[in-house]
Scaffold this active site. Structure first.
Site: not given
Ligand code: NI
Length: 190
Positions: A49, A54, A102-103, A144-145, A148
């Site tokens: 995701g 991000q 996480c990226l 999670h997304e 953000h």
């Protein structure tokens, strides 16, 4: 389409609250291009995701999707979706604890408790209303997304930082930190 640079923890864009996207703006070339870029960026970095902050865009927009991801060989598949202005409108009270990464938090994984089932409402890339009922791993990905979009990363959700692992250590030691399984057959009836 362009692969965007992924902001790393410490960049203030990851700590801002993202703003909503006007319904009339969804079909604009700029937003459609952002969605395409985010899907491509997510695939390039082999993520499940990605949230717009991000890629340095403080907007309420997420893309999720997982199909045969080598980073998560045992994970359940997650349908590819774009959700604009997503809101979690329902949470189950039962929680699961599982690993997240996480990226934007390169090379770290940690255990996070999340609601096992959720309902998400929002708009799709055509600007139509959508409602998603997700559970298990998919519910975790949405939580999670969407975090953000409120300036939160999974580290903020960890109740115990001791499970934090770098990649190499994760592959060796992750099992040591995992929650104990519920009582097995041999313990039942005692
Ligand atoms: Ni993330």
């Amino acid at each position: 389409m362009t692969i965007r640079k992924v902001a790393q923890l410490g960049h203030p864009v990851l700590r801002e609250k993202a703003g909503p996207i006007e319904k009339e703006a969804i079909k604009s070339p700029a937003i459609q291009a952002l969605i395409d870029d985010m899907i491509q960026t997510k695939e390039e970095y082999v993520g499940i995701g990605l949230a717009a902050p991000q890629v340095h865009e403080p907007l309420q927009l997420i893309v999720v999707g997982l199909k045969n991801n080598p980073r998560y060989p045992d994970a359940e598949q997650v349908l590819l979706r774009t959700v604009i202005n997503p809101k979690i409108t329902g949470f189950s009270t039962d929680m699961d604890e599982d690993w997240e990464s996480c990226l934007s938090v390169d090379n770290l994984s940690g255990l996070v408790k999340r609601a096992r089932k959720i309902t998400v409402t929002g708009l799709d890339r055509e600007g139509d209303d959508i409602e998603i009922n997700a559970e298990g791993f998919e519910a975790r990905v949405y939580q999670h997304e969407i975090d953000h979009l409120y300036g939160k990363v999974f580290l903020d959700r960890m109740s115990d930082l001791r499970s934090l692992c770098f990649g190499k250590e994760f592959s060796k030691f992750a099992r040591l930190y995992e929650p104990e399984e519920e009582a097995g057959d041999e313990e039942q009836g005692l």
